[in-house]
Write an enzyme that holds these catalytic residues in place. Structure first.
Site, PDB file in Angstrom:
ATOM      1  N   ASP A   1      -2.356 -11.549   7.515  1.00 35.83           N
ATOM      2  CA  ASP A   1      -1.510 -11.483   6.826  1.00 35.83           C
ATOM      3  C   ASP A   1       0.350 -11.696   7.403  1.00 35.83           C
ATOM      4  O   ASP A   1       1.136 -11.203   7.232  1.00 35.83           O
ATOM      5  CB  ASP A   1      -0.889  -9.465   5.556  1.00 35.83           C
TER       6      ASP A   1
ATOM      7  N   PHE B   1       1.042  -1.194  -0.062  1.00 37.37           N
ATOM      8  CA  PHE B   1      -0.156  -0.063   0.321  1.00 37.37           C
ATOM      9  C   PHE B   1       0.757   1.534   0.126  1.00 37.37           C
ATOM     10  O   PHE B   1       0.222   2.697   0.308  1.00 37.37           O
ATOM     11  CB  PHE B   1      -1.048  -0.248   1.360  1.00 37.37           C
ATOM     12  N   GLY B   2       2.291   0.678  -0.312  1.00 35.25           N
ATOM     13  CA  GLY B   2       2.731   2.785   0.585  1.00 35.25           C
ATOM     14  C   GLY B   2       4.459   2.264   0.125  1.00 35.25           C
ATOM     15  O   GLY B   2       4.603   0.937   0.320  1.00 35.25           O
TER      16      GLY B   2
END
Ligand code: NAG
Ligand code: NAG
Ligand code: NAG
Ligand code: NAG
Ligand code: NAG
Ligand code: NAG
Ligand code: NAG
Ligand code: NAG
Ligand code: NAG
Ligand code: NAG
Ligand code: NAG
Length: 827
Positions: free
Chosen positions: A655, A543-544
């Site tokens: 995760d 995500f980044g």
């Protein structure tokens, strides 16, 4: 889950058998000459509240006794929410003095007495006053014409009947029970000395004075304390100057979160007459209240029209064990468990019925009495001691100075019949006599006590205990649970943080990047500066990107900049609401965040040793030794156990993989990356449907579409353990047939080798045989149990921690069906 305060009482629709003098039941006012009988009610003008006689039916456990209004039914005068289908009382007049005179119940009345007070008159004698506002002394003031009015706020007031200038003589807000409604004050009157104390109720069906109290003390401290001892177990700052800062902080916490933004506005007032806190409802169509509940926690509850139930927006303190002696004598309070109160071993609940209704004050009693006889100056006893590890010790021990060894300490306790426990540490012998209270289990956060309490038991009980302990952990289904919205969680956690930092919290200014303890809101420009314009990239995630930075106090930080407006926002929320405020040594710590315009940045402590994958599969020159690997396995297990079991709303990480396990300078593992984390309550009310996680670590149920439970993390953890053992990323590899026609898929191999008793060959060759075989075997067993197809076969993280700590044994696991299919298909 039903909040405890929600009394499953019913307003018995008692049809008055006599002609009620109180004709207009829908009025909000009771005047001189009118009477309110059982079955009548006054309703506030806005229809929100009603006052009348009520009773609490037997609790949920004994619901079959419905509508049995026997002589033992207790009646109260109380105020309840008139329009809400779940019967919820907000005030009770005669909480400790119920009306039990059932035969004359229909004659019991609420009226304005001759002197102007509001009174409940006993039906039997008519003249006996059961309860009175007792505020007007007619010999002083002369007879006053008064009336009682139920206001829109839920405040029942007694006012003088002077329409041009009514004066409030008495109000229920000044004599509260356990609920703080919007507009009610938590505070005191400096002129009259009146202090409003909010005292919890006894149990779900008994609104009588309970064990815990919230009040603003004269020294300016807002405290939660035990009611009948002055034991303060929580104080919102004892420093006077901290009080005015609480409100702006609370306000900003409420505003951060869309779920709580604009609901209420807290206020603090300190003038020559009064000092108090209150809160104002900003949207009149919402039902909200703050309560000090039976267990000693305070809760902010809001009515959910959609769910038709009360939702808790915020709980404080977060652990039910913080309240002093909340479980009663001879119990262990464990904030990580549900229920949180449990009897000490070889003890049983004194009053199981009361326990179920939330009243634990009776605690537990011994199954077998101690054997101790005191004859003249000789005491003889056959009792034995049983250790209870990782607990906080009870208060007020007696220190036995002469006992300098453990056996002398045992002797000191045995030779005194009232002695019930001892503890020996650092050559200090402490013994306790009589009831043992306030023993709390170490939950890894709030209280890290490693102390051991040795409980005195009859010898026969200990034998029974020994027989019972040889069980293999039974894998049980964890029930996935009802979510409270993201917002409530976030608020809970933000407040948890404040609470954890106790004396420090009020220093956490919203733009203060100096403070070490709390969550900080950063300006974008500060982070730009700290990371030197995002120049040093540490890594890139889904995500980044993550950048290294240094704060002005030289703290090294890792700053994650989230990309993509929508996706970023989601992940930002997931992170802040999960690890934002829970703290655990095995979870990465969020220092703060920045939420300016479209920028969403998260600031973490920087982990010197990077992530686990780099050490296991990467090019690091030094190999992680076995001991470090074992500690990492244990740490990750503890961190996950904390996520799964300790918070009321279970957090599933979703995760778990080596990339998301960071290592600090001493290789203590920290679980990171909560961008996919999910919060689930305990009633399957939210089933995860969208696939989350990383291939290779995904549990089969993600694909089969059944409800997702914390066991998905257990599965991924198992895969990680296999990689820790082998040092190779085997789980990602496709199944293939090796040169010798062996199935090379590592998990299959692991189970086959384990079953064959040959785990040696599974271990990372880079360790050159330098490892503890028993530990490897244990980790391997754990891993293989974790990757069972059926989530109910997998142990819980809590059980796995026990196994890794060597406190429990596991059998050799069976081959999972899916893996077996792979094996057979290929061979
Ligand atoms: C009501 O309770 C009493 C005792 O508490 C019992 O004797 C009686 O049978 C009950 N009646 C009903 C209808 O349940
Ligand atoms: C009312 O006031 C008088 C005079 O102050 C006092 O003697 C009496 O005890 C008071 N009565 C009550 C019920 O407080
Ligand atoms: C109280 O009410 C009665 C009846 O309405 C009236 O006669 C009396 O004057 C009133 N007293 C006061 C003090 O207002
Ligand atoms: C009602 O209030 C007015 C204004 O303060 C006062 O003049 C009047 O005497 C009061 N009446 C009674 C009956 O107390
Ligand atoms: C709470 O107190 C503040 C300050 O005195 C006041 O302005 C506000 O009206 C009060 N809220 C309610 C609902 O009474
Ligand atoms: C506190 O309450 C408990 C249970 O209600 C009671 O046994 C105890 O004596 C009380 N202690 C004091 C100091 O009143
Ligand atoms: C409240 O006001 C009084 C003076 O009116 C002052 O002495 C006291 O310190 C104030 N309390 C707080 C918490 O500021
Ligand atoms: C007040 O709350 C109701 C119900 O949640 C909502 O429909 C309404 O828009 C809110 N009003 C305001 C002004 O926020
Ligand atoms: C009790 O102890 C005292 C002092 O040790 C001793 O003198 C006495 O004889 C003892 N009495 C009995 C009954 O053992
Ligand atoms: C933690 O344990 C210590 C020692 O028993 C105790 O003094 C302290 O109050 C406990 N803290 C909490 C939050 O329970
Ligand atoms: C012994 O006491 C010390 C401090 O008094 C504490 O830090 C330590 O954890 C205790 N050890 C055990 C095994 O209880």
């Amino acid at each position: 889950m039903l909040p405890l305060y929600t009394l499953l009482g019913t307003l018995v629709l008692f049809s008055p058998q006599h002609a009620s003098c109180f004709a207009a039941a829908n009025h909000d006012t009771l005047t001189v000459g009118q009477e309110l009988s059982v079955g009548d009610k006054l309703v506030s003008r806005n229809g929100k509240f009603a006052v009348g006689f009520l009773t609490f039916q037997s609790g949920p456990s004994t619901s079959s006794k419905s509508s049995n209004t026997t002589a033992s039914t207790r009646w109260y005068l109380g105020i309840w929410y008139n329009k809400i289908p779940v019967f919820t009382t907000v005030w009770v007049a005669n909480r400790d003095n119920p009306i039990t005179h059932h035969a004359q119940l229909s004659l019991t009345q609420l009226k304005i007495s001759g002197d102007g007070n509001l009174v409940i008159l006993d039906g039997a004698t008519k003249s006996r006053i059961i309860w009175s506002t007792a505020i007007i002394n007619s010999t002083e003031t002369g007879r006053l014409n008064t009336s009682a009015v139920l206001l829109n706020s839920g405040n029942l007031v007694v006012i003088t009947e002077n329409s041009s200038n009514p004066v409030t003589l008495w109000q229920s807000f000044d004599y509260p029970t356990d609920v703080v409604l919007p507009g009610a004050k938590i505070g005191w009157n400096k002129v009259t000395g009146l202090t409003r104390q909010y005292i919890s109720r006894k149990s779900m069906i008994d609104p009588g004075t309970g064990s815990f109290c919230t009040e603003l003390q004269i020294n300016g401290a807002l405290v939660h304390r035990s009611w009948n001892t002055s034991n303060v177990f929580w104080s919102w700052g004892t420093v006077r100057s901290s009080a005015p800062k609480l409100v702006p902080l609370l306000q900003s916490l409420l505003d951060i979160n869309p779920e709580t933004r604009g609901l209420i506005r807290p206020d603090y007032i300190n003038n020559s007459e009064e000092e108090y806190y209150n809160y104002t409802l900003l949207n009149e169509s919402i039902y909200i209240f703050y309560v000090h509940d039976i267990s000693g926690q305070t809760k902010l509850n809001v009515w959910s029209q959609a769910k038709q139930s009360w939702q808790t927006l915020y709980t404080h303190p977060i652990s039910p064990c913080t309240a002093y002696a909340t479980c009663g004598p001879f119990t262990v309070c464990s904030g990580n468990s549900n229920p949180f109160c449990g009897c000490m071993e070889s003890f049983s609940q004194k009053s199981p019925g009361d326990w179920e209704l939330g009243d634990h004050t009776g605690g537990c009693v011994r199954d077998t009495p101690l054997d101790c006889t005191d004859t003249k100056n000789k005491t003889s006893s056959t009792d034995i001691f049983h250790p209870i590890a990782h607990v906080t010790l009870p208060n007020n021990p007696e220190i036995i100075k002469d006992a300098t060894t453990q056996s002398k300490c045992i002797e000191a306790c045995l030779s005194y019949c009232p002695c019930t426990a001892y503890s020996y540490n650092n050559s200090i012998c402490s013994i306790w006599n009589g009831d043992l209270v306030d023993v709390k289990k170490n939950d890894g956060t709030e209280n890290n006590s490693e102390d051991v309490l040795y409980l005195r038991l009859a010898a026969i009980d200990l034998e029974k205990l020994r027989k019972n302990t040889k069980r293999k952990p039974v894998a049980r289904v964890i029930v996935v649970t009802s979510i409270i919205t993201f917002g409530s969680l976030m608020l809970i956690m933000l407040l948890l943080l404040m609470w954890r930092n106790k004396s420090k919290w009020y220093r956490v200014g919203l733009r203060d990047s100096q403070c070490g303890g709390g969550i900080i809101t950063f300006r974008y420009s500060d982070l730009n500066h700290a990371t030197r314009s995002f120049s040093e990239k540490l890594g890139t995630g889904g995500f980044g990107s993550v950048f290294k930075g240094v704060l002005s106090d030289q703290t090294t930080i890792a700053v994650k900049r989230l990309d993509g407006a929508r996706q970023g926002e989601k992940q930002f929320r997931a992170e802040v609401s999960s690890i934002g405020l829970i703290q655990h040594i095995n979870l990465v710590r969020l220092i703060g965040f920045c939420c300016e315009g479209d920028n969403r940045l998260l600031v973490y402590e920087h982990m010197l040793n990077g992530s686990l994958d780099a050490h296991l599969f990467g090019s690091k020159p030094s190999v992680l030794d076995w001991n470090a690997r074992y500690q990492i396995a244990m740490g990750v297990a503890r961190g996950l156990s904390y996520l799964h079991h300790s918070c009321r709303e279970c957090i599933i990480h979703c995760d778990i993989k080596p990339e998301n396990i960071l290592l600090d300078a001493s290789f203590i593992p920290k679980i990171a990356d909560f961008g996919m984390a999910a919060f689930v309550g305990r009633d399957f009310s939210r089933v995860l449907t969208t696939l989350r996680g990383t291939a290779g670590y995904l549990a089969p149920e993600w694909l089969s579409g059944v409800a997702i439970t914390p066991k998905v993390d257990v599965y991924s953890f198992g895969m990680v353990l296999l990689e820790i053992i082998s040092g190779k990323r085997k789980t990602h590899e496709q199944v293939y047939i090796g040169s010798n026609h062996h199935v090379a898929y590592f998990p299959v191999q692991a189970i086959l080798k384990l079953q064959a008793g040959d785990v040696n060959s599974l271990v990372d060759p880079q360790l050159h045989g330098d490892f503890d075989l028993a530990e490897v075997e244990r980790v391997c067993k754990v891993a293989c149990w974790c990757i069972q197809d059926d989530e109910s076969d997998r142990p819980t993280m809590g059980e796995l921690v026990q196994v890794l700590e060597g406190l429990q044994e596991l059998d050799v696991p069976p081959m999972p069906r899916l893996l077996a299919a792979i094996t057979h298909g290929i061979l």
